[in-house]
Design an enzyme around this catalytic site. Structure first.
Site, PDB file in Angstrom:
ATOM      1  N   SER A 213       0.837  -1.195   0.000  1.00 11.35           N
ATOM      2  CA  SER A 213       0.000   0.000   0.000  1.00 11.35           C
ATOM      3  C   SER A 213       0.873   1.247   0.000  1.00 11.35           C
ATOM      4  O   SER A 213       2.036   1.197   0.405  1.00 11.35           O
ATOM      5  CB  SER A 213      -0.869  -0.050   1.257  1.00 11.35           C
ATOM      6  OG  SER A 213      -1.918   0.867   1.185  1.00 11.35           O
ATOM      7  N   CYS A 355      -3.900   9.241  26.665  1.00  8.77           N
ATOM      8  CA  CYS A 355      -2.948   9.217  27.766  1.00  8.77           C
ATOM      9  C   CYS A 355      -1.623   8.571  27.396  1.00  8.77           C
ATOM     10  O   CYS A 355      -1.182   7.624  28.068  1.00  8.77           O
ATOM     11  CB  CYS A 355      -3.574   8.497  28.948  1.00  8.77           C
ATOM     12  SG  CYS A 355      -5.111   9.261  29.433  1.00  8.77           S
ATOM     13  N   GLU A 356      -1.032   8.995  26.323  1.00  5.44           N
ATOM     14  CA  GLU A 356       0.324   8.541  26.046  1.00  5.44           C
ATOM     15  C   GLU A 356       1.059   9.530  25.162  1.00  5.44           C
ATOM     16  O   GLU A 356       0.458  10.211  24.336  1.00  5.44           O
ATOM     17  CB  GLU A 356       0.364   7.124  25.479  1.00  5.44           C
ATOM     18  CG  GLU A 356      -0.515   6.837  24.301  1.00  5.44           C
ATOM     19  CD  GLU A 356      -0.410   5.350  23.940  1.00  5.44           C
ATOM     20  OE1 GLU A 356       0.628   4.956  23.410  1.00  5.44           O
ATOM     21  OE2 GLU A 356      -1.377   4.610  24.203  1.00  5.44           O
ATOM     22  N   TYR A 385      -8.239   4.956   6.006  1.00  7.69           N
ATOM     23  CA  TYR A 385      -7.587   4.337   7.161  1.00  7.69           C
ATOM     24  C   TYR A 385      -7.556   5.257   8.392  1.00  7.69           C
ATOM     25  O   TYR A 385      -6.641   5.184   9.206  1.00  7.69           O
ATOM     26  CB  TYR A 385      -6.180   3.857   6.790  1.00  7.69           C
ATOM     27  CG  TYR A 385      -6.193   2.888   5.631  1.00  7.69           C
ATOM     28  CD1 TYR A 385      -6.738   1.621   5.777  1.00  7.69           C
ATOM     29  CD2 TYR A 385      -5.705   3.249   4.373  1.00  7.69           C
ATOM     30  CE1 TYR A 385      -6.792   0.734   4.708  1.00  7.69           C
ATOM     31  CE2 TYR A 385      -5.750   2.365   3.294  1.00  7.69           C
ATOM     32  CZ  TYR A 385      -6.296   1.114   3.472  1.00  7.69           C
ATOM     33  OH  TYR A 385      -6.338   0.241   2.416  1.00  7.69           O
TER      34      TYR A 385
HETATM   35  N1  LLP Z   1      -6.371  -5.203  -1.767  1.00  5.79           N
HETATM   36  C1  LLP Z   1      -5.858  -5.868  -0.731  1.00  5.79           C
HETATM   37  C2  LLP Z   1      -5.825  -7.332  -0.781  1.00  5.79           C
HETATM   38  C3  LLP Z   1      -5.382  -5.165   0.385  1.00  5.79           C
HETATM   39  O1  LLP Z   1      -4.877  -5.833   1.403  1.00  5.79           O
HETATM   40  C4  LLP Z   1      -5.438  -3.762   0.403  1.00  5.79           C
HETATM   41  C5  LLP Z   1      -4.943  -3.005   1.548  1.00  5.79           C
HETATM   42  C6  LLP Z   1      -5.989  -3.101  -0.701  1.00  5.79           C
HETATM   43  C7  LLP Z   1      -6.438  -3.845  -1.771  1.00  5.79           C
HETATM   44  C8  LLP Z   1      -6.118  -1.601  -0.763  1.00  5.79           C
HETATM   45  O2  LLP Z   1      -4.909  -0.953  -0.689  1.00  5.79           O
HETATM   46  P1  LLP Z   1      -4.843   0.629  -0.913  1.00  5.79           P
HETATM   47  O3  LLP Z   1      -5.254   0.912  -2.335  1.00  5.79           O
HETATM   48  O4  LLP Z   1      -5.767   1.264   0.046  1.00  5.79           O
HETATM   49  O5  LLP Z   1      -3.431   0.961  -0.636  1.00  5.79           O
HETATM   50  N2  LLP Z   1      -3.609   0.865   7.224  1.00  5.79           N
HETATM   51  C9  LLP Z   1      -2.566   1.146   6.249  1.00  5.79           C
HETATM   52  C10 LLP Z   1      -2.864   0.543   4.902  1.00  5.79           C
HETATM   53  C11 LLP Z   1      -3.113  -0.942   4.956  1.00  5.79           C
HETATM   54  C12 LLP Z   1      -3.489  -1.530   3.635  1.00  5.79           C
HETATM   55  C13 LLP Z   1      -4.076  -2.893   3.807  1.00  5.79           C
HETATM   56  N3  LLP Z   1      -4.477  -3.529   2.612  1.00  5.79           N
HETATM   57  C14 LLP Z   1      -2.375   2.648   6.149  1.00  5.79           C
HETATM   58  O6  LLP Z   1      -3.080   3.385   6.823  1.00  5.79           O
HETATM   59  O7  LLP Z   1      -1.488   3.110   5.443  1.00  5.79           O
END
Ligand code: LLP
Length: 426
Positions: A213, A355-356, A385
């Site tokens: 990502s 609290c951190e 996210y």
């Molecule tokens: N397809 C699969 C199988 C995935 O695991 C993900 C994201 C996507 C598509 C979509 O990816 P994107 O286009 O949004 O990059 N929490 C992290 C990002 C975790 C991504 C998880 N999987 C952040 O805030 O940067």
């Protein structure tokens, strides 16, 4: 750095209105905060719709919205209405999509540890694609299919052994990964061998790979296609999904690649690698659809100046509505919507109310000189996210989500209440 915030980081229909006040889709953001309170996520609905349309124009009707980036009933409806499939990776995401009325055949079920219950729910609903991730899952799926005499279309998720240039926590295409079947280990071949020979049960229709990502280097995707092609070409299947991961600019100077450029790079790599033109090449963007569509508005409650060290500006949210700085060291900009285009000569650290000490939202944020207690402070590019990874840490109720369009605002997720916080306690 004393420049005003880069307006390109704001949602598409953001404008600097009367007296420098920020408006989005014709709605005054300070008025909106007055009405709905803070913190609040504000999304530009037409921005989301436009990104969905661009994704469909670039990749075609198989392109899916990765719901993990931001999801609620209305988001499911809009992505569906705009012609995207929807990638759901848990029973919960599947439930929301079905609840929203998304046609089940437009859903793609993901997950590295799908339970019997989740697989059964998907089979019984008739989801369009299941992306198989492991041999244990194949065992479960075959058993559940047999009991139902079902033949769902499946893609096999493979890890192509490509390391994308991104944060280690969101890298997924390398050999050492909990996701998918390794290409190098021979597992990918074993998995497809098992599926291709079977006259009943799951039917192999394609291959899936997601390399990570927040990827800016389009050649990482091209490398993945190149690595997959020799394997893919032996299968005679018609779908190749390259996953999500397209990067988005969060701070000044970071570029945001287009869907069109992404699709072009993937198509060129596929053609070079000999993948037949009739194969459906698709993708699964999450962040690139919703990240820049939203801002988060906070109220400044406390300012603590430690001479010669740092100035802490505390706001009424924090790691519970945006854990990304804590998790990945992600950077954000900050500005004041009362004077959107003001120069920002002062450097402060914007922190939350948890609290951190790690509860930082923007380290070394450039802000206007006259920032004061009571100000509304905005961080842009918080549409992905943030809400989806929000928590109730310190029993802070999660913020509402307000969508604006054509001069009107509507709440699509209401603010959590204190009563909500005890509603599941027994
Ligand atoms: N397809 C699969 C199988 C995935 O695991 C993900 C994201 C996507 C598509 C979509 O990816 P994107 O286009 O949004 O990059 N929490 C992290 C990002 C975790 C991504 C998880 N999987 C952040 O805030 O940067």
């Amino acid at each position: 750095m004393s420049r005003p915030v880069d307006l390109d980081l704001l949602p598409e229909h953001a404008e600097v209105g009367k007296g420098g006040r920020l408006t989005i889709a014709g709605v005054d953001v300070l008025d909106l905060c007055e009405e709905h309170g803070t913190p609040v996520f504000v999304y530009d609905e037409q921005h989301i719709r436009n990104r969905c349309r661009e994704a469909v124009a670039a990749f075609g009707a198989d392109v899916a919205y990765a719901s993990k980036a931001f999801f609620c009933t209305e988001m499911a409806r809009v992505a569906h209405e705009e012609g995207m499939r929807i990638d759901v990776s848990t029973g919960g995401e599947l439930f929301v999509a079905l609840h929203a009325g998304v046609a089940p055949e437009r859903l793609v079920l993901h997950g590295n540890n799908k339970s019997d219950a989740e697989l059964a729910m998907a089979l019984d609903a008739g989801v369009g694609r299941i992306v198989v991730d492991s041999f244990d899952e194949l065992d479960r799926l075959e058993r559940l299919c047999e009991a139902r005499n079902a033949r769902p279309a499946v893609l096999v998720r493979i890890t192509p052994g490509v390391e994308a240039h991104t944060h280690e926590y969101v890298m997924t295409g390398q050999d050492d990964s909990k996701f998918g079947f390794g290409l190098a280990s021979g597992d990918a071949e074993k998995a497809v061998g098992r599926l291709l020979g079977a006259p009943s049960g799951p039917e192999l229709v394609g291959v899936h790979a997601h390399i990570g990502s927040q990827i800016f280097a389009l050649d990482s995707f091209a490398k993945a296609v190149e690595a997959i092609a020799p394997f893919f070409s032996t299968l005679g299947v018609s779908e190749l999904c390259i996953g999500g991961g397209l990067g988005v600019g969060y701070v000044e100077g970071e570029p945001t690649p287009s869907f069109e450029g992404w699709a072009r790079a993937v198509r060129a790599a596929a053609a070079d690698a000999g993948i037949p033109a009739g194969v459906s090449l698709s993708a699964e963007p999450g962040r690139a659809i919703v990240a820049a569509a939203a801002i988060t508005c906070y109220t400044v409650g406390t300012i603590k100046d430690i001479p010669g060290i740092r100035t802490y500006v505390s706001v009424d949210g924090g790691m519970s509505d945006n854990p990304r700085p804590v998790l990945y060291g992600s950077g954000y900009e900050a500005f004041l919507p009362r004077e959107t285009a003001a120069s920002r000569p002062r450097t402060v650290t914007v922190v939350g109310k948890h609290c951190e000490s790690g509860d930082v939202i923007v380290r070394d944020a450039a802000v206007p000189e006259d920032l004061a207690v009571g100000d509304i402070l905005v961080t842009p590019v918080t549409g992905a996210y943030g809400h989806s990874m929000a928590s109730n840490y310190n029993k802070v109720p999660r913020p509402p989500v307000v969508w604006v369009r054509d001069g009107a605002a509507r709440v699509v997720v209401r603010r959590e209440t204190f009563e909500d916080l005890v509603s599941r306690d027994c």
